[in-house]
Design a protein around this motif. Structure first.
Motif, PDB file in Angstrom:
ATOM      1  N   VAL A 230       5.684   1.862   9.346  1.00 24.24           N
ATOM      2  CA  VAL A 230       6.252   3.215   9.263  1.00 24.24           C
ATOM      3  C   VAL A 230       6.478   3.606   7.807  1.00 24.24           C
ATOM      4  O   VAL A 230       6.159   4.731   7.380  1.00 24.24           O
ATOM      5  N   SER A 232       4.913   2.391   5.295  1.00 23.57           N
ATOM      6  CA  SER A 232       3.590   2.548   4.693  1.00 23.57           C
ATOM      7  C   SER A 232       3.062   3.954   4.957  1.00 23.57           C
ATOM      8  O   SER A 232       2.492   4.597   4.056  1.00 23.57           O
ATOM      9  N   TYR A 233       3.259   4.446   6.189  1.00 22.03           N
ATOM     10  CA  TYR A 233       2.853   5.814   6.517  1.00 22.03           C
ATOM     11  C   TYR A 233       3.563   6.821   5.605  1.00 22.03           C
ATOM     12  O   TYR A 233       2.938   7.768   5.101  1.00 22.03           O
ATOM     13  N   HIS A 237       1.647   9.308   3.065  1.00 26.87           N
ATOM     14  CA  HIS A 237       1.796  10.748   3.265  1.00 26.87           C
ATOM     15  C   HIS A 237       2.413  11.422   2.046  1.00 26.87           C
ATOM     16  O   HIS A 237       2.046  12.565   1.705  1.00 26.87           O
ATOM     17  N   SER A 266      -0.613   1.119  -0.288  1.00 28.65           N
ATOM     18  CA  SER A 266       0.303   2.208   0.062  1.00 28.65           C
ATOM     19  C   SER A 266       0.908   2.821  -1.199  1.00 28.65           C
ATOM     20  O   SER A 266       1.070   4.043  -1.292  1.00 28.65           O
ATOM     21  N   SER A 326      -3.111   1.183   6.887  1.00 18.03           N
ATOM     22  CA  SER A 326      -3.244   2.509   7.503  1.00 18.03           C
ATOM     23  C   SER A 326      -2.900   2.509   8.990  1.00 18.03           C
ATOM     24  O   SER A 326      -2.917   3.562   9.628  1.00 18.03           O
ATOM     25  N   GLY A 327      -2.623   1.332   9.570  1.00 18.70           N
ATOM     26  CA  GLY A 327      -2.231   1.250  10.970  1.00 18.70           C
ATOM     27  C   GLY A 327      -3.385   1.269  11.940  1.00 18.70           C
ATOM     28  O   GLY A 327      -3.182   1.453  13.142  1.00 18.70           O
TER      29      GLY A 327
END
Length: 365
Positions: A230, A232-233, A237, A266, A326-327
């Motif tokens: 999360v 990393s997102y 972003h 990230s 990136s998941g």
């Protein structure tokens, strides 16, 4: 030394520049954590720079020494590899961290034998199958011997435990087999066996299964298994197109675990934005094209298999790491080649490139 004139100079320059880009990003990603832990913001930077310079020092002999020499040393390299993997598991000899025994301390310097194994097993597989081309489909004589060694290596690495690296090594050896004259049915059978083995080992330990499945729904456990992904997102972003600026990451200030190691990408995305991401992806694509071309133009089968093995192992490792960040793939703990903090990984990656560059010196015209 006339053969050195044929070396792929553009690949050498690109790799050296990328290494120092990585050192810069390690400094940026690690400085807040290093300041808190060691009261020295440059702690990880100095160590990574040391390993980068040491790697470049090792790069010289690996470029100069003809790669055929490794074939003559393959037995010694294989025995040494297995010995190091055994030593790691012996209490008081192997260094344990976070419930894993993956390091050896030599003169106060930590070495990770699995990183050495990634290269030596490629040399062994490439040499054996190049010398036994005609016997490749003779299961007992031509196919099985390296697979027995691979099984031993796999079990030793799993015992550390390190399923991610063990899986990468299995995949890399499978790549070498793919480029031989092995019958398709044998290749499919081996792939099914490897997949079955991976599934069994993943299911045997609950924490492994959790790491593999947590990427599917990280927001369902944002404070637990999904916490790292999360954040990393958020980091990716926040970077947008141009990024927040070098050194301006917010997530590296205690929010994103392993910011300078497994999840350094990230931070690159956050600080340099989509432009930085394209730069990294562009390098790996360039490396892939150059490496495959070197392999396809190698003068003998040993050079071809080794060049292709080195190239696809590094690119696959990058693919797995970027997928985790990136998941889109499970988090495996595999570092990003040339960029993630870690001396053993960086050193062996540079040595591997040196061998690849030497193979390029003996290419067919």
């Amino acid at each position: 030394m006339q053969y050195l004139k044929r070396m792929d100079l553009t690949l050498l320059i690109a790799v050296v520049l990328f290494i120092f880009f990585g050192v810069t990003m390690v400094y940026s990603a690690s400085s807040p954590y290093a300041l808190i832990r060691f009261d020295n913001a440059e702690y990880y930077f100095h160590r990574q720079l040391y390993w980068a310079l040491l790697g470049l020092l090792f790069l010289i002999p690996t470029i100069v020494l003809p790669y055929k020499l490794y074939g003559k040393l393959v037995s010694a390299l294989t025995i040494l590899t297995i010995l190091l993997l055994v030593l790691v598991l012996i209490p008081q000899i192997g260094v344990e961290r976070n419930y894993s025994s993956r390091w050896l301390s030599i003169g106060g310097i930590l070495l990770q034998p699995v990183e050495i194994t990634k290269l030596t097993i490629l040399i062994y597989f490439s040499y054996f199958y190049s010398k036994n081309e005609e016997e490749i489909n003779n299961v007992k004589k031509g196919l099985l011997p390296p697979l027995i060694i691979l099984a031993i290596v796999f079990c030793l690495i799993i015992s550390q435990p390190d399923l991610g690296s063990a899986t990468l090594i299995i995949f890399s050896c499978g790549i070498i087999l793919f480029f031989t004259e092995i019958r398709l049915r044998y290749l499919i059978l081996l792939m099914c066996f490897a997949l079955l083995g991976f599934s069994c080992f993943a299911l045997m330990a609950p924490y492994r299964l959790m790491r593999i499945t947590s990427f599917l729904a990280p927001f369902e456990d944002m404070d637990g298994a999904g916490y790292q992904l999360v954040n990393s997102y958020i980091s990716i972003h926040s970077g947008g197109v141009t990024g927040l600026g070098l050194g301006q990451s917010v997530q590296k200030h205690g929010y994103l675990p392993e910011a300078h190691t497994d999840f350094i990408m990230s931070i690159i995305a956050e600080e340099l934005g989509f432009i930085g991401v394209l730069l990294v992806l562009g390098f790996y694509f360039f490396f892939f094209v150059k490496g495959i071309r070197i392999g396809m133009r190698a003068k003998n089968n040993f050079g071809k298999l080794l060049a292709v093995g080195i190239t696809l192992q590094i690119v696959t490792q990058a693919f797995i790491n970027l997928g985790a960040v990136s998941g889109t793939l499970p988090i495996t703990g595999i570092p990003l080649p040339f960029l993630s903090y870690g001396g053993s990984s960086l050193l062996i990656s540079i040595v591997s490139v040196g061998i690849l560059l030497n193979i390029s010196c003996f290419r067919r015209i």
